[in-house]
Design an enzyme around this catalytic site. Sequence first.
Site, PDB file in Angstrom:
ATOM      1  N   GLY A 242       0.811  -1.213   0.000  1.00  0.00           N
ATOM      2  CA  GLY A 242       0.000   0.000   0.000  1.00  0.00           C
ATOM      3  C   GLY A 242       0.842   1.259   0.000  1.00  0.00           C
ATOM      4  O   GLY A 242       0.638   2.156  -0.794  1.00  0.00           O
ATOM      5  N   PHE A 243       1.780   1.358   0.963  1.00  0.00           N
ATOM      6  CA  PHE A 243       2.691   2.497   1.080  1.00  0.00           C
ATOM      7  C   PHE A 243       1.966   3.838   1.187  1.00  0.00           C
ATOM      8  O   PHE A 243       2.503   4.874   0.826  1.00  0.00           O
ATOM      9  CB  PHE A 243       3.676   2.532  -0.098  1.00  0.00           C
ATOM     10  CG  PHE A 243       4.392   1.242  -0.328  1.00  0.00           C
ATOM     11  CD1 PHE A 243       5.259   0.738   0.623  1.00  0.00           C
ATOM     12  CD2 PHE A 243       4.191   0.510  -1.492  1.00  0.00           C
ATOM     13  CE1 PHE A 243       5.917  -0.459   0.424  1.00  0.00           C
ATOM     14  CE2 PHE A 243       4.842  -0.690  -1.699  1.00  0.00           C
ATOM     15  CZ  PHE A 243       5.708  -1.181  -0.736  1.00  0.00           C
ATOM     16  N   ILE A 468      -0.438  -4.954   5.719  1.00  0.00           N
ATOM     17  CA  ILE A 468      -0.038  -4.613   4.348  1.00  0.00           C
ATOM     18  C   ILE A 468       1.332  -5.207   4.017  1.00  0.00           C
ATOM     19  O   ILE A 468       2.098  -4.647   3.233  1.00  0.00           O
ATOM     20  CB  ILE A 468      -0.052  -3.086   4.136  1.00  0.00           C
ATOM     21  CG1 ILE A 468       0.826  -2.363   5.159  1.00  0.00           C
ATOM     22  CG2 ILE A 468      -1.456  -2.550   4.204  1.00  0.00           C
ATOM     23  CD1 ILE A 468       0.930  -0.859   4.910  1.00  0.00           C
ATOM     24  N   GLY A 511       0.658   2.116  12.996  1.00  0.00           N
ATOM     25  CA  GLY A 511      -0.143   0.902  13.055  1.00  0.00           C
ATOM     26  C   GLY A 511       0.283  -0.087  14.115  1.00  0.00           C
ATOM     27  O   GLY A 511      -0.538  -0.565  14.909  1.00  0.00           O
ATOM     28  N   ALA A 512       1.564  -0.433  14.143  1.00  0.00           N
ATOM     29  CA  ALA A 512       2.032  -1.473  15.062  1.00  0.00           C
ATOM     30  C   ALA A 512       1.849  -1.061  16.516  1.00  0.00           C
ATOM     31  O   ALA A 512       1.261  -1.806  17.317  1.00  0.00           O
ATOM     32  CB  ALA A 512       3.501  -1.782  14.777  1.00  0.00           C
ATOM     33  N   LEU A 617       9.063  -4.917  18.565  1.00  0.00           N
ATOM     34  CA  LEU A 617       8.113  -5.966  18.924  1.00  0.00           C
ATOM     35  C   LEU A 617       8.468  -7.314  18.310  1.00  0.00           C
ATOM     36  O   LEU A 617       8.186  -8.358  18.888  1.00  0.00           O
ATOM     37  CB  LEU A 617       6.705  -5.547  18.499  1.00  0.00           C
ATOM     38  CG  LEU A 617       6.209  -4.224  19.111  1.00  0.00           C
ATOM     39  CD1 LEU A 617       4.851  -3.859  18.542  1.00  0.00           C
ATOM     40  CD2 LEU A 617       6.146  -4.320  20.633  1.00  0.00           C
ATOM     41  N   GLY A 691       8.583   1.421  10.322  1.00  0.00           N
ATOM     42  CA  GLY A 691       8.466   1.142   8.891  1.00  0.00           C
ATOM     43  C   GLY A 691       8.747   2.323   7.988  1.00  0.00           C
ATOM     44  O   GLY A 691       9.135   2.144   6.832  1.00  0.00           O
ATOM     45  N   GLU A 692       8.550   3.539   8.477  1.00  0.00           N
ATOM     46  CA  GLU A 692       8.831   4.724   7.671  1.00  0.00           C
ATOM     47  C   GLU A 692      10.176   5.338   8.025  1.00  0.00           C
ATOM     48  O   GLU A 692      10.840   5.938   7.179  1.00  0.00           O
ATOM     49  CB  GLU A 692       7.700   5.741   7.835  1.00  0.00           C
ATOM     50  CG  GLU A 692       6.385   5.206   7.279  1.00  0.00           C
ATOM     51  CD  GLU A 692       5.236   6.202   7.341  1.00  0.00           C
ATOM     52  OE1 GLU A 692       5.258   7.080   8.222  1.00  0.00           O
ATOM     53  OE2 GLU A 692       4.320   6.092   6.521  1.00  0.00           O
TER      54      GLU A 692
END
Length: 732
Positions: A242-243, A468, A511-512, A617, A691-692
């Site tokens: 998705g990004f 995703i 999200g996480a 995590l 992630g970013e």
Amino acid sequence: MKFDTPATTNPIDRLKVVGKPIHRIDGELKTTGRAMYAYEWHDPSMKYAYGYPVGAAIAKGRINSMDVTEAKKAPGVISVVTTLDVGKLEKGEYNTANLFGGDEVQHYHQAIAVVVAETFEQARSAASLIKVDYTEEKGAFDLSAEKGAAKKPDDSQKPDTAVGDFDKAFSAAQITLDQTYKTPDQSHAMMEPHASIAAWHDGELTIWTSSQMIDWWRSDLATTLGVDKEKIHLMSPFIGGGFGGKLFLRADALLAALGAKEAGRPVKLALPRPMIMNNTTHRPATIQRIRIGAGPDGKITAIGHESWSGDLPGGVPETAVNQTRLLYAGANRQTSMRLATLNLPEGNAMRAPGEAPGLMALEIAIDEMAEKVGMDPIEFRIVNDTQVDPENPERPFSHRDLIGCLKLGAEKFGWSNRPKVASKKERNWLIGMGVAAAFRDNLVLPSAARVKLGRDGIITVETDMTDIGTGSYTIIAQTAAEMMGVTVDKVAVQLGDSRFPISAGSGGQFGANSSTSGVYAACIKLREAIAQKLGFNSEDAVFEDGAVKSGNRTVPLAEAAGAEGLVGEDTMEWGDLTKTHQQSTFGAHFVEVGVDAATGETRIRRMLAVCAAGRILNPITARSQVIGAMTMGAGGALSEELAVDTSRGFFVNHDLAGYEVPVHADIPHQDVIFLDETDPMSSPMKAKGVGELGLCGVSAAIANAIYNATGVRVRDYPMTLDKIISGLPEVA
């Protein structure tokens, strides 16, 4: 549950499951092909039809008429729905562009019709028979040409900040930099296309789609279709990338729903790749001017960052100055954003919006300034580190170890062996090293979950959170397992369904941390329910080894569940800790490149990311996120650019042949190191997103490595060989 005080010791801190390198629990489904993505969803009882979209052939104007006579006569055609048929539809909360409806054309490939037929090929063939009469209007498609007409966005977007007297301090500085940098339009280019299957039954809509944010889509779809939100059931259990491109409702879902309603049949529809590039969102281009003033000691006395970007009317700026407001010290500061009106497809969130393109500029400027001062680039960054918000010194960072990332990375990467500029050559390759700081804010959103204990002792987690490719299934299972004292194989995770409690969703690297915190809150409720049923004091009860213990008494969870089972449900909400403390993630990227002495071709030789992002995590899924982000940064540095036809107003290279993303051969070696840290002010998980962060700064590190190898400073991305070859040094 409300998180409004820093986390203390809690069950997550046992780290029996959380923090362990557990492989993805959904991995087998994906590798065996049993994970059904949006377009693959199949119910043998349904007789599917196929939809094919038609996009506008102009970039700005009006549709006078649409002749669908021949299309309707074509073999296999069931129905045709046009934008004129439905008229103007209400736009959802999260959309800038008009997805469908009415006669106005806002951008090229805006959806204007959908053809439904018995087969995909029949629908595609019939779509080509639709004749459209337009009145074309003159549009604006070139950011450089429109820069002078760019306007200040409204104050809700915080376009400008100022601290001290920047102009005076910059004028007085002994050493100054004043440079302009450019980043291009970029595409998310995810593997899975935007795809949906829609089915109506008794006025209710069921839709299988590829969505990062279930509730956002459901709400906007209800608004646009004019139906009760409760009559929409939306599912997105697996997403093939998705990004940020699937954060917001897109035309595929709306067209599938409208087509299915008209056809009286379930409809499958996927956007063709060229239409994805021009119909959906993209990362908008920027022009950035950065000015820095410093003294001979290297300390920044003035820093200013101005950014220009463009979007459709009603759009928002690319917030490329975000990191400059927080990353380095300096008493006198100024940032500003200006937004031009462009009639290109909608500009919106793409992985690390703001910081990703902002650091592409800032971290080159920092290297340039270090050279002017005569300092090592790492030492210059360390000298200008800050432990407080530079725009609000009364507000400290909750946890910040940028220096630790830089120092450890320098040691592991062999920074001390970095060559002088344009001095090292191996055969036909000029060799150089580069570094850049990484920064991304730590965002959190409310997130809910429902956790069930069955009479078989299995813990089932239900939340509309999405995966995703990030590992959501696995880290949610780890969270529930840790909280309930079981192993991961005793946890079943169900995601991506609007019937489940509303989660944070996947985006903004929130999200996480947010979704696992929601699961934490729900598990607390379930633990209390179990303790109450057993007559235990919930504060004293210990959940471990598949049982609950208190004093001398131990009861297996399966027994505690009873015949009916037990349920805990809650939402994690957030207090004001982000107001008292700035919460951010930090890192350092190191890159070594070789530049061909004859052609200027750049090859990455090795990469290292050192990340400080709170508790990790799951190191396997986190590493996967970071190396994917590093790869994306390599594409942004060397090849990725949506080329704009500035006369017709569309992206020319609108497929994966013309829009060049990195492949395996481009990325030979990557290392990732996570600092061992927690941030109790972030969440009960003491985690942050990563992630970013893994993307932020990568492209600048490559740019700085190219300069170290060649002495050629490129400030206009992507850094293709034509921008390098003319400046290659004599040593080449």
